[in-house]
Scaffold this motif. Structure first.
Motif, PDB file in Angstrom:
ATOM      1  N   ASP A 140       0.916  -1.301   0.065  1.00 17.03           N
ATOM      2  CA  ASP A 140       0.132  -0.130  -0.026  1.00 17.03           C
ATOM      3  C   ASP A 140       0.892   1.268   0.020  1.00 17.03           C
ATOM      4  O   ASP A 140       1.127   1.820   1.140  1.00 17.03           O
ATOM      5  CB  ASP A 140      -0.881  -0.091   1.117  1.00 17.03           C
ATOM      6  N   ARG A 141       1.256   1.431  -1.050  1.00 13.99           N
ATOM      7  CA  ARG A 141       2.237   2.940  -1.219  1.00 13.99           C
ATOM      8  C   ARG A 141       1.534   4.019  -0.864  1.00 13.99           C
ATOM      9  O   ARG A 141       1.933   4.985  -0.402  1.00 13.99           O
ATOM     10  CB  ARG A 141       2.827   2.786  -2.660  1.00 13.99           C
ATOM     11  N   THR A 142       0.249   4.146  -1.019  1.00 16.31           N
ATOM     12  CA  THR A 142      -0.504   5.519  -0.937  1.00 16.31           C
ATOM     13  C   THR A 142      -0.466   5.561   0.672  1.00 16.31           C
ATOM     14  O   THR A 142      -0.310   6.854   1.112  1.00 16.31           O
ATOM     15  CB  THR A 142      -1.842   5.428  -1.421  1.00 16.31           C
ATOM     16  N   THR A 143      -0.760   4.443   1.220  1.00 20.95           N
ATOM     17  CA  THR A 143      -0.931   4.774   2.936  1.00 20.95           C
ATOM     18  C   THR A 143       0.545   4.902   3.372  1.00 20.95           C
ATOM     19  O   THR A 143       0.878   5.992   4.169  1.00 20.95           O
ATOM     20  CB  THR A 143      -1.397   3.291   3.673  1.00 20.95           C
ATOM     21  N   PHE A 144       1.629   4.207   3.021  1.00 21.53           N
ATOM     22  CA  PHE A 144       2.746   4.548   3.259  1.00 21.53           C
ATOM     23  C   PHE A 144       3.331   6.075   3.213  1.00 21.53           C
ATOM     24  O   PHE A 144       4.027   6.492   4.026  1.00 21.53           O
ATOM     25  CB  PHE A 144       3.794   3.842   2.383  1.00 21.53           C
TER      26      PHE A 144
END
Length: 250
Positions: free
Chosen positions: A125-129
């Motif tokens: 989950d790059r967005t949450t990261f």
């Protein structure tokens, strides 16, 4: 660089002031309107801390900006209404630098759990990261606004369609907002592509304009950070460099 501050004058109202060389602003507003304002610091009259409503409000806002009481600043709401910009800038710089330093110390104390937490999010989950990284960077830089441009993975929608590497960005002033990248992101990442040769690299800093550009890498993936800041200290740079070094370890 301009700055905006608010002072809580009652259980329901605050004074909002924009301090600018060009056009200063002054408003009396409802407390709940603070979420819609660009504010870099918050003050309150001491007696209001007896109010449970105000206390809860201050606790929530402390995640986003420095907060001080009138006894700490020597300035109540009436004095805040009339203070001139030079004096207010001096007060703001002191409370902002103190708040940022405390955030730096807290990050150092919690560094390994923070790195482990972010590394666990990275693969799926790059967005949450990057939303979580945005908060860390904003609070540890004391940024007025912050933008992160990075590589994301767009999953194939059809059975035989391959995943694609795309540009994306997270930006905001108080909260992070994700966007799909386009021509701007491709162009700006291309402009700095030779700078992505270490985990954390301050490429540009214009102290007069408060403009900061950092080229970083996370697990060999380029990350560009663009921020409006009031100052950048060696401690801030060292703490964030250590964070990015930890995030790049396999």
């Amino acid at each position: 660089m301009d700055f905006s501050l608010a002072h809580i004058k009652s259980e329901n109202q605050l004074i909002y002031r924009v301090f600018s060389q060009k056009n200063e602003d002054f408003k009396v507003m409802d407390l709940e309107e603070l979420d819609d304002l660009e504010v870099q610091g918050l003050f309150y009259d001491d007696e209001l801390y007896e109010s449970e409503q105000v206390k809860l409000f201050l606790q929530e806002q402390s995640k986003f900006l420095p907060i001080r009481s009138s006894s700490e600043t020597g300035m109540n709401s009436d004095e805040f209404s009339n203070v001139e910009m030079g004096k207010m800038r001096s007060i703001f710089e002191k409370i902002s630098s103190s708040w940022v330093l405390q955030n730096n110390i807290t990050l150092l104390e919690e560094l390994f759990p923070v790195i482990d937490h972010l590394n666990a999010i990275w693969p799926n989950d790059r967005t949450t990261f990057f939303e979580e990284l945005w908060f860390i960077l904003k609070n540890n830089l004391g940024a007025k606004e912050l933008k992160i441009i990075f590589n994301d993975i767009e999953m194939g929608k059809k059975e035989n369609e391959k995943n694609k590497l795309i540009k994306a960005r997270i930006e905001g002033k108080k909260l992070p907002h994700p966007f799909s990248g386009g021509e701007f992101e491709d162009k700006v990442m291309g402009h700095y592509e030779e700078e992505f040769n270490q985990s954390f690299n301050v490429v540009e800093y214009d102290a007069h304009k408060g403009e900061l550009v950092i080229a970083a890498t996370i697990k060999k993936s380029p990350v560009l950070i663009m921020a409006k800041v009031y100052d950048v200290s060696r401690i801030q740079q060292s703490v964030l460099k250590t964070l990015f070094t930890g995030l790049s370890r396999e």
